[in-house]
Write a protein that holds these residues in place. Structure first.
Motif, PDB file in Angstrom:
ATOM      1  N   PHE A   1      -7.979  60.680  51.399  1.00 57.18           N
ATOM      2  CA  PHE A   1      -9.245  60.093  51.377  1.00 57.18           C
ATOM      3  C   PHE A   1      -8.402  58.593  52.570  1.00 57.18           C
ATOM      4  N   GLU A   2      -7.411  58.068  52.207  1.00 55.25           N
ATOM      5  CA  GLU A   2      -6.454  57.042  52.538  1.00 55.25           C
ATOM      6  C   GLU A   2      -5.180  56.912  52.838  1.00 55.25           C
ATOM      7  N   THR A   3      -4.811  56.685  54.374  1.00 51.88           N
ATOM      8  CA  THR A   3      -3.213  56.958  54.627  1.00 51.88           C
ATOM      9  C   THR A   3      -2.849  55.432  54.446  1.00 51.88           C
ATOM     10  N   ILE A   4      -1.595  55.730  54.442  1.00 50.67           N
ATOM     11  CA  ILE A   4      -0.761  54.875  55.149  1.00 50.67           C
ATOM     12  C   ILE A   4       0.557  54.796  55.082  1.00 50.67           C
ATOM     13  N   SER A   5       1.159  54.699  56.638  1.00 50.44           N
ATOM     14  CA  SER A   5       2.392  54.736  56.779  1.00 50.44           C
ATOM     15  C   SER A   5       3.188  52.854  56.718  1.00 50.44           C
ATOM     16  N   ILE A   6       3.980  52.929  56.273  1.00 55.17           N
ATOM     17  CA  ILE A   6       4.692  51.835  55.729  1.00 55.17           C
ATOM     18  C   ILE A   6       5.863  51.206  56.702  1.00 55.17           C
ATOM     19  N   LEU A   7       5.876  51.755  57.212  1.00 53.89           N
ATOM     20  CA  LEU A   7       6.500  51.279  58.147  1.00 53.89           C
ATOM     21  C   LEU A   7       6.745  52.596  59.614  1.00 53.89           C
ATOM     22  N   SER A   8       6.726  51.251  60.730  1.00 55.14           N
ATOM     23  CA  SER A   8       6.908  52.391  62.389  1.00 55.14           C
ATOM     24  C   SER A   8       7.653  53.671  62.076  1.00 55.14           C
ATOM     25  N   ASP A   9       7.187  54.539  63.197  1.00 51.88           N
ATOM     26  CA  ASP A   9       7.824  55.104  63.911  1.00 51.88           C
ATOM     27  C   ASP A   9       9.706  54.266  64.369  1.00 51.88           C
ATOM     28  N   ASP A  10       9.248  53.268  65.320  1.00 54.85           N
ATOM     29  CA  ASP A  10      10.091  52.711  65.920  1.00 54.85           C
ATOM     30  C   ASP A  10      11.382  51.833  64.534  1.00 54.85           C
ATOM     31  N   GLU A  11      10.938  51.684  63.404  1.00 56.20           N
ATOM     32  CA  GLU A  11      11.648  50.967  62.485  1.00 56.20           C
ATOM     33  C   GLU A  11      12.126  52.577  61.350  1.00 56.20           C
ATOM     34  N   LEU A  12      11.564  53.434  61.902  1.00 54.01           N
ATOM     35  CA  LEU A  12      12.284  54.628  60.910  1.00 54.01           C
ATOM     36  C   LEU A  12      13.341  55.155  61.519  1.00 54.01           C
ATOM     37  N   ASN A  13      13.414  54.985  62.904  1.00 49.50           N
ATOM     38  CA  ASN A  13      14.469  55.387  64.107  1.00 49.50           C
ATOM     39  C   ASN A  13      15.477  54.306  64.201  1.00 49.50           C
ATOM     40  N   ASP A  14      15.674  52.976  63.341  1.00 50.26           N
ATOM     41  CA  ASP A  14      16.449  52.377  63.815  1.00 50.26           C
ATOM     42  C   ASP A  14      17.018  52.482  61.937  1.00 50.26           C
ATOM     43  N   ILE A  15      16.588  52.512  61.537  1.00 49.58           N
ATOM     44  CA  ILE A  15      16.657  53.320  59.855  1.00 49.58           C
ATOM     45  C   ILE A  15      18.094  53.976  60.122  1.00 49.58           C
ATOM     46  N   PHE A  16      17.479  55.059  60.754  1.00 44.45           N
ATOM     47  CA  PHE A  16      17.970  56.352  61.140  1.00 44.45           C
ATOM     48  C   PHE A  16      19.169  55.739  61.917  1.00 44.45           C
ATOM     49  N   ASN A  17      19.289  55.309  63.276  1.00 46.19           N
ATOM     50  CA  ASN A  17      20.260  54.977  63.703  1.00 46.19           C
ATOM     51  C   ASN A  17      21.460  54.006  63.320  1.00 46.19           C
ATOM     52  N   GLY A  18      20.964  53.785  62.267  1.00 47.54           N
ATOM     53  CA  GLY A  18      22.000  52.719  61.372  1.00 47.54           C
ATOM     54  C   GLY A  18      22.857  53.220  60.810  1.00 47.54           C
ATOM     55  N   PHE A  19      22.650  54.669  60.704  1.00 41.44           N
ATOM     56  CA  PHE A  19      23.739  55.776  59.917  1.00 41.44           C
ATOM     57  C   PHE A  19      24.854  56.034  60.859  1.00 41.44           C
ATOM     58  N   PRO A  20      25.858  55.816  59.357  1.00 43.97           N
ATOM     59  CA  PRO A  20      27.342  56.377  59.963  1.00 43.97           C
ATOM     60  C   PRO A  20      27.402  58.026  60.244  1.00 43.97           C
ATOM     61  N   ASP A  21      27.447  58.368  61.676  1.00 40.06           N
ATOM     62  CA  ASP A  21      27.162  59.808  62.167  1.00 40.06           C
ATOM     63  C   ASP A  21      27.541  60.766  61.294  1.00 40.06           C
ATOM     64  N   GLU A  22      28.400  60.827  60.666  1.00 43.41           N
ATOM     65  CA  GLU A  22      29.591  61.426  59.563  1.00 43.41           C
ATOM     66  C   GLU A  22      28.007  61.797  58.075  1.00 43.41           C
ATOM     67  N   ASP A  23      27.710  60.340  57.880  1.00 40.05           N
ATOM     68  CA  ASP A  23      27.188  60.842  56.849  1.00 40.05           C
ATOM     69  C   ASP A  23      25.853  60.859  57.339  1.00 40.05           C
ATOM     70  N   ASP A  24      25.216  61.060  58.516  1.00 41.89           N
ATOM     71  CA  ASP A  24      23.611  61.149  58.236  1.00 41.89           C
ATOM     72  C   ASP A  24      22.668  61.894  57.349  1.00 41.89           C
ATOM     73  N   ASP A  25      22.982  63.121  57.329  1.00 41.66           N
ATOM     74  CA  ASP A  25      22.156  63.682  56.588  1.00 41.66           C
ATOM     75  C   ASP A  25      22.119  62.788  54.980  1.00 41.66           C
ATOM     76  N   LYS A  26      23.269  62.527  54.727  1.00 43.60           N
ATOM     77  CA  LYS A  26      23.333  62.212  53.442  1.00 43.60           C
ATOM     78  C   LYS A  26      22.902  60.611  53.131  1.00 43.60           C
ATOM     79  N   SER A  27      22.521  60.046  54.229  1.00 43.94           N
ATOM     80  CA  SER A  27      22.734  58.572  54.089  1.00 43.94           C
ATOM     81  C   SER A  27      20.818  59.217  54.145  1.00 43.94           C
TER      82      SER A  27
END
Length: 179
Positions: free
Chosen positions: A91-117
């Motif tokens: 009945f109410e929804t919030i996204s606390i991080l934008s898609d850009d913020e999520l992408n920045d977080i994901f892109n900040g992980f070392p390639d070999e640890d993407d899934d784990k991170s």
């Protein structure tokens, strides 16, 4: 990611959303409240259900094509706490991080640890969400919810088993109580 700021944003969102919902639905009594989360997208959905609505849903499923799948106590419990089958889901929804913020977080992980991170990040969000739910539990808004005798609240990630969600909430509550 500023956890203090995010916690306040989530708590404010929950108080405002639940207060507004309760004003519009003042005659209902609820057996459950949940944060139904999609942590990979940093999303929280607020959900309620009533025993009356659960009984209607159960009757629908038990008398439908796959009725044999809704006879055991375990199957009935699974249906009862499956927010996707609740009358007042999202009945109410919030996204606390934008898609850009999520992408920045994901892109900040070392390639070999993407899934784990990424999995660790998602779990850290679920912990944050649980902490917020526990803080909400101590508010006047939570206390004002018309509750059935066996009222429950929980924080569950998309397609997660209720048992895992319940265990996480207990662990986080115990951790917070030790501070």
């Amino acid at each position: 990611m500023d956890r203090v700021k995010l916690k306040q944003e989530i708590l404010d969102f929950t108080i405002k959303g639940v207060s507004s919902f309760l004003k519009k639905n003042s005659k209902l009594e609820f057996y459950a409240f949940a944060y139904d989360c999609n942590a990979e997208y940093a999303e929280i959905n607020l959900c309620f259900n009533t025993l009356f609505d659960f009984e209607k849903t159960l009757d629908y499923y038990q008398n439908g094509q796959f009725g044999q799948n809704f006879k055991s106590d375990e199957d009935i419990r699974d249906l009862k706490y499956n927010t996707g089958d609740w009358e007042y889901q999202c009945f109410e929804t919030i996204s606390i991080l934008s898609d850009d913020e999520l992408n920045d977080i994901f892109n900040g992980f070392p390639d070999e640890d993407d899934d784990k991170s990424w999995n660790e990040f998602v779990e850290s969000l679920m912990e944050l969400f649980c902490e917020c739910l526990l803080e909400f539990r101590d508010t006047l808004t939570f206390k004002s919810i018309p509750k059935s005798k066996d009222f429950v609240y929980f924080c569950i990630d998309h397609d997660e088993d209720l048992k895992i969600a319940e265990e996480r909430l207990v662990q986080i509550e115990n951790k917070l109580n030790k501070k």
